[in-house]
Design an enzyme around this catalytic site. Structure first.
Site, PDB file in Angstrom:
ATOM      1  N   HIS A 167       0.900  -0.715   0.028  1.00 12.73           N
ATOM      2  CA  HIS A 167      -0.030   0.151  -0.253  1.00 12.73           C
ATOM      3  C   HIS A 167       0.812   1.213  -0.228  1.00 12.73           C
ATOM      4  O   HIS A 167      -0.176   1.977  -0.187  1.00 12.73           O
ATOM      5  CB  HIS A 167      -0.821  -0.205   1.327  1.00 12.73           C
ATOM      6  CG  HIS A 167      -1.937  -0.706   0.973  1.00 12.73           C
ATOM      7  ND1 HIS A 167      -3.608  -0.375   0.509  1.00 12.73           N
ATOM      8  CD2 HIS A 167      -2.280  -2.418   0.799  1.00 12.73           C
ATOM      9  CE1 HIS A 167      -4.003  -1.748   0.750  1.00 12.73           C
ATOM     10  NE2 HIS A 167      -3.339  -2.759   0.479  1.00 12.73           N
ATOM     11  N   ASP A 168       2.340   0.531   0.510  1.00 12.87           N
ATOM     12  CA  ASP A 168       3.076   1.749   0.566  1.00 12.87           C
ATOM     13  C   ASP A 168       4.079   2.410  -1.131  1.00 12.87           C
ATOM     14  O   ASP A 168       3.350   3.339  -1.475  1.00 12.87           O
ATOM     15  CB  ASP A 168       4.072   2.396   1.787  1.00 12.87           C
ATOM     16  CG  ASP A 168       4.840   3.755   1.536  1.00 12.87           C
ATOM     17  OD1 ASP A 168       4.448   3.955   1.993  1.00 12.87           O
ATOM     18  OD2 ASP A 168       6.207   2.941   1.796  1.00 12.87           O
ATOM     19  N   ASP A 180       8.268   5.458  -0.273  1.00 16.97           N
ATOM     20  CA  ASP A 180       8.591   6.818   0.547  1.00 16.97           C
ATOM     21  C   ASP A 180       7.538   6.875   2.336  1.00 16.97           C
ATOM     22  O   ASP A 180       8.177   8.253   2.683  1.00 16.97           O
ATOM     23  CB  ASP A 180       8.302   8.220  -0.563  1.00 16.97           C
ATOM     24  CG  ASP A 180       6.970   8.137  -0.248  1.00 16.97           C
ATOM     25  OD1 ASP A 180       6.151   7.393   0.280  1.00 16.97           O
ATOM     26  OD2 ASP A 180       6.153   8.903  -1.335  1.00 16.97           O
ATOM     27  N   PRO A 188      -4.767  -0.521  -7.143  1.00 19.42           N
ATOM     28  CA  PRO A 188      -5.697  -1.999  -7.443  1.00 19.42           C
ATOM     29  C   PRO A 188      -6.946  -2.190  -6.470  1.00 19.42           C
ATOM     30  O   PRO A 188      -6.634  -2.064  -5.406  1.00 19.42           O
ATOM     31  CB  PRO A 188      -5.546  -2.854  -7.912  1.00 19.42           C
ATOM     32  CG  PRO A 188      -3.767  -2.463  -7.919  1.00 19.42           C
ATOM     33  CD  PRO A 188      -4.057  -1.923  -6.979  1.00 19.42           C
ATOM     34  N   HIS A 211      -2.593 -13.185  -0.638  1.00 18.71           N
ATOM     35  CA  HIS A 211      -4.151 -13.490  -0.188  1.00 18.71           C
ATOM     36  C   HIS A 211      -3.986 -14.686   0.385  1.00 18.71           C
ATOM     37  O   HIS A 211      -5.095 -15.215   0.958  1.00 18.71           O
ATOM     38  CB  HIS A 211      -4.742 -12.777  -0.988  1.00 18.71           C
ATOM     39  CG  HIS A 211      -4.843 -12.211  -1.484  1.00 18.71           C
ATOM     40  ND1 HIS A 211      -6.144 -10.950  -2.573  1.00 18.71           N
ATOM     41  CD2 HIS A 211      -4.561 -10.573  -1.247  1.00 18.71           C
ATOM     42  CE1 HIS A 211      -6.195 -10.311  -2.852  1.00 18.71           C
ATOM     43  NE2 HIS A 211      -5.470  -9.468  -1.586  1.00 18.71           N
ATOM     44  N   SER A 212      -2.604 -15.576   0.805  1.00 17.42           N
ATOM     45  CA  SER A 212      -2.806 -16.851   1.356  1.00 17.42           C
ATOM     46  C   SER A 212      -2.734 -16.249   2.809  1.00 17.42           C
ATOM     47  O   SER A 212      -3.139 -17.558   3.624  1.00 17.42           O
ATOM     48  CB  SER A 212      -1.341 -17.946   1.128  1.00 17.42           C
ATOM     49  OG  SER A 212      -0.969 -18.810   2.194  1.00 17.42           O
ATOM     50  N   ASP A 259      -7.430 -17.670   3.831  1.00 17.27           N
ATOM     51  CA  ASP A 259      -7.263 -19.493   3.819  1.00 17.27           C
ATOM     52  C   ASP A 259      -7.134 -20.103   5.651  1.00 17.27           C
ATOM     53  O   ASP A 259      -7.077 -19.726   5.636  1.00 17.27           O
ATOM     54  CB  ASP A 259      -5.827 -18.970   3.218  1.00 17.27           C
ATOM     55  CG  ASP A 259      -4.850 -20.913   2.985  1.00 17.27           C
ATOM     56  OD1 ASP A 259      -6.009 -21.864   3.628  1.00 17.27           O
ATOM     57  OD2 ASP A 259      -4.061 -21.041   3.490  1.00 17.27           O
ATOM     58  N   THR A 319      -4.143 -22.983   6.569  1.00 16.53           N
ATOM     59  CA  THR A 319      -2.656 -23.017   6.611  1.00 16.53           C
ATOM     60  C   THR A 319      -3.022 -21.204   6.730  1.00 16.53           C
ATOM     61  O   THR A 319      -2.376 -20.358   6.587  1.00 16.53           O
ATOM     62  CB  THR A 319      -2.053 -22.970   5.853  1.00 16.53           C
ATOM     63  OG1 THR A 319      -2.298 -22.297   4.132  1.00 16.53           O
ATOM     64  CG2 THR A 319      -0.889 -24.318   6.464  1.00 16.53           C
ATOM     65  N   ASP A 373       2.089 -19.729   1.539  1.00 16.61           N
ATOM     66  CA  ASP A 373       2.205 -21.183   0.481  1.00 16.61           C
ATOM     67  C   ASP A 373       0.615 -21.457  -0.210  1.00 16.61           C
ATOM     68  O   ASP A 373       0.504 -20.684  -0.660  1.00 16.61           O
ATOM     69  CB  ASP A 373       2.335 -21.946   1.420  1.00 16.61           C
ATOM     70  CG  ASP A 373       0.645 -22.041   2.301  1.00 16.61           C
ATOM     71  OD1 ASP A 373      -0.395 -21.537   1.489  1.00 16.61           O
ATOM     72  OD2 ASP A 373       0.617 -23.042   3.343  1.00 16.61           O
TER      73      ASP A 373
END
Length: 324
Positions: free
Chosen positions: A65-66, A73, A162, A192-193, A242, A245, A250
């Site tokens: 996000h940065d 920065d 996005p 997104h795992s 997930d 796990t 993963d």
């Protein structure tokens, strides 16, 4: 005198080259100015992980996000001040948290080496070190020497970040604009795992009718997690990406989306888009390959247009620009 002048003309390009090299990101940038800088960050990340496990997920998300918004920065960390609204207030940064622990790391560094290590480098290195606690790629050699932004870019966040409802072509285009190819984009979305999604960002796939691209049994589970089409954004209502796990980076994520168990539209589009689906299949089959591509893309992301040399500043406190 003529020989001396000729010597200066020969020397000048060399001096300019040396200046430019010193202005670029480098491995072991703090080797002389703060020899233990990277060790201190690594130690603090480990301590914070053992106290608050979810920090490891936050470090990775914060880097994304940065760095996606104009530059790596630390502009994301600036609070609203002097009429400038913080990037943290943007809807695209909904659910972001654990910002305060960057200050914890910064304080440890200030005690060792005052006014030396930038918040931007802390953001980058904490993401790298946080990966280790999530079972991610082996230690990544990451360059340092970033400076901190003196301004925030609230009005431009949506231009660069996005959205989870964007088309895959739009997502790929945004990543490509900073040098990350399709393969790298698929790998980075593998973040997104780990982590979770608030029901606010899920319910449009469940109500009034269930998105047909979601596995019916999985949809039933999600409705149990998000029983209302109008969830309270302030409430703790979420589902994990997930369930198997939950805190391991993963390739289970790719196996899940191949089985129609993606939480966000962007997750499922990875499977249906012909540009990305071959990489999804490959990463689902090979965890090492996923880790290699994730590390490669993360390095590119971490070096997106950094402020270097005389640009920016080294903030004393990550939440505020230095006073004049």
């Amino acid at each position: 005198m003529a020989n001396y002048s000729r010597f200066l003309l020969l020397l000048l390009p060399l001096l300019l080259h040396i200046h430019n090299v010193k202005s670029e990101l480098q491995l072991k940038y703090y080797a002389k100015s703060c020899p233990r800088a990277e060790d201190i960050i690594k130690e603090q990340v480990a301590t914070l992980y053992h106290k608050h496990g979810n920090t490891a997920v936050s470090w990775i998300r914060n880097l994304f996000h940065d760095c996606m918004v104009k530059s790596c920065d630390a502009s994301l960390y600036l609070d609203t001040s002097n009429g400038l609204e913080s990037e943290k207030e943007s809807p695209r940064n909904f659910g972001m948290r654990n910002f305060k622990y960057i200050e914890t790391i910064k304080q440890a560094l200030e005690k060792e080496c005052p006014n030396t290590v930038s918040c931007a480098d802390i953001v980058a290195l904490s993401a790298r070190d946080g990966l280790l606690w999530l079972g991610g790629p082996i230690r990544i050699e990451m360059k340092t020497g970033r400076k901190d932004s003196k301004e925030t870019y609230f009005s431009e966040v949506e231009k660069y970040l996005p959205n989870h409802n964007d088309s895959m072509s739009s997502v790929l285009s945004r990543f490509q604009s900073i040098g990350i190819d399709t393969e790298g984009t698929v790998a980075l979305l593998g973040a997104h795992s780990v982590g979770r999604v608030h029901c606010v960002n899920l319910v449009h796939r469940l109500y009034p009718t269930v998105d047909p691209t979601i596995d019916p049994d999985y949809a039933k589970y999600l409705k149990g997690r998000c029983p209302s089409p109008n969830p309270d954004p302030e409430a703790v209502l979420y589902s994990r990406f997930d369930r198997e796990t939950t805190m391991i980076l993963d390739n289970i994520y790719y196996k899940n989306i191949l089985n129609k168990k993606g939480l966000l539209i962007v997750d499922q589009e990875l499977v249906t888009d012909p540009n990305t689906s071959p990489f999804v299949v490959k990463m689902a089959a090979d965890n090492n390959y996923f880790h290699q591509q994730f590390a490669r893309a993360m390095l590119i992301l971490s070096e997106n247009k950094p402020l270097i040399g005389d640009q920016g500043e080294i903030r004393k406190v990550c939440r505020y620009v230095n006073s004049a």
